[in-house]
Design an enzyme around this catalytic site. Structure first.
Site, mmCIF file in Angstrom:
data_model
loop_
_atom_site.group_PDB
_atom_site.id
_atom_site.type_symbol
_atom_site.label_atom_id
_atom_site.label_comp_id
_atom_site.label_asym_id
_atom_site.label_seq_id
_atom_site.Cartn_x
_atom_site.Cartn_y
_atom_site.Cartn_z
ATOM 1 N N ARG A 18 -2.123 -0.996 5.476
ATOM 2 C CA ARG A 18 -3.321 -1.516 4.806
ATOM 3 C C ARG A 18 -3.009 -2.850 4.122
ATOM 4 N NH1 ARG A 18 -4.877 3.660 1.255
ATOM 5 N NH2 ARG A 18 -2.639 4.009 1.461
ATOM 6 N N CYS A 47 0.868 -1.185 0.000
ATOM 7 C CA CYS A 47 0.000 0.000 0.000
ATOM 8 C C CYS A 47 0.899 1.228 0.000
ATOM 9 C CB CYS A 47 -0.969 -0.025 1.183
ATOM 10 S SG CYS A 47 -0.184 -0.139 2.800
#
Length: 305
Positions: free
Chosen positions: A268, A263
């Site tokens: 994430r 990410c």
């Protein structure tokens, strides 16, 4: 200090006699024991063998109110080595666990805001350090608050203990050179879990997350895009295994391939790693935590938009 909320729902569901998790028998997850439901957490608030750890993207939420007994993991302070731009070493990890009164036998349950974004990041990191008794509270703060469960501002105190940390097992982590080497590997799938706008290079690299600076926008060549929050229901819980398999297979992210998630700084991506490796049981999933902050700042590395 007085509790912020005192209402705890009395929900009766069947519990696994072995693990105590409240999970749907039809979830279909490869490793359902990595999740616990809010009911289970509510019943184990006073269990000395369980330690709740709140890991939020918004680090001030803990002070606003947290689950009783939970300790605060500040991702900007507790687990980052800012000099080396890396995670804390084996010794500092042991010191962190000692401070929280955690032993090698303590069951750790992570939860947090943003649909357990940093809770899963912490799960991934603690997995590297070899702590096997770790779980995520399904639904995180979103579900706990929606059910009007108990929150407090009281900070717990635990007696220091002795924790024996292991050297990091980086088999679930991938570094830049390995990503470069694998760009032409037909058996590898790069999975960009950022938003479609970030993936397409339509947002400034610092538009949403100012602490995750990159000079260029776009994505790593050949990467597929499945935003991390595609795996989440409206109530903050994870979607069923059937739904998840359909979402990822549409982008040819299948268990027969090696998968590398990334990410902006890897948090994430760790959430998607958790979904693929733990909920769906993909055998070869690694997180590139250098992610776009590293890739987008290095001269000469290719970028697609």
């Amino acid at each position: 200090m007085a509790d912020i909320r005192t209402a705890i729902f009395d929900r009766k569901t069947e519990a696994s006699a072995e693990t105590g998790e409240y999970l749907s028998a039809s979830s279909g997850y490869a490793y359902p024991d990595v999740l616990v439901e809010t009911d289970w957490v509510a019943e184990h608030l006073s269990d000395p063998a369980v330690r709740l750890i709140e890991a939020d993207e918004d680090v001030i939420l803990y002070e606003v109110g947290h689950i009783p007994g939970a300790v605060k993991l500040d991702w900007q302070v507790d687990v980052q080595d800012h000099i080396n731009r890396d995670f804390i070493d084996q010794q500092r990890f042991a010191q962190l666990m000692n401070r929280w009164g955690i032993t090698n036998d303590t069951m750790l349950v992570f939860y947090g805001d943003k649909n357990n974004w940093y809770a899963c990041y912490s799960f991934w990191l603690f997995s590297m350090y070899g702590h096997t008794k770790i779980k995520v509270m399904n639904g995180g703060r979103t579900k706990w608050e929606a059910e009007r469960r108990l929150l407090t501002r009281e900070v717990p105190h635990y007696e220091a203990c002795v924790y024996h940390a292991q050297a990091p097992d980086e088999t679930i982590r991938v570094f830049r050179d390995d990503v470069i080497f694998g760009l032409k590997n037909p058996g590898r799938r790069l999975l960009d879990v950022r938003s479609q706008q970030e993936y397409a290079g339509e947002l400034s690299p610092t538009a949403e997350y100012s602490h995750e600076e990159a000079q260029r926008s776009g994505h790593i060549p050949g990467a597929r895009n499945v935003p991390w929050n595609s795996a989440i229901n409206e109530d903050g819980t994870f979607k069923s295994a059937e739904e998840l398999r359909r979402i990822y297979s549409c982008q040819d992210i299948t268990p027969d391939n090696e998968v590398v998630t990334y990410c902006q700084i890897g948090e994430r991506a760790a959430h998607s790693w958790f979904v693929l490796a733990k909920l769906l049981g993909y055998p070869r999933v690694r997180n590139y935590d250098g992610s776009w902050t590293e890739w987008g700042n290095i001269a000469g590395l290719p970028v697609e938009k």
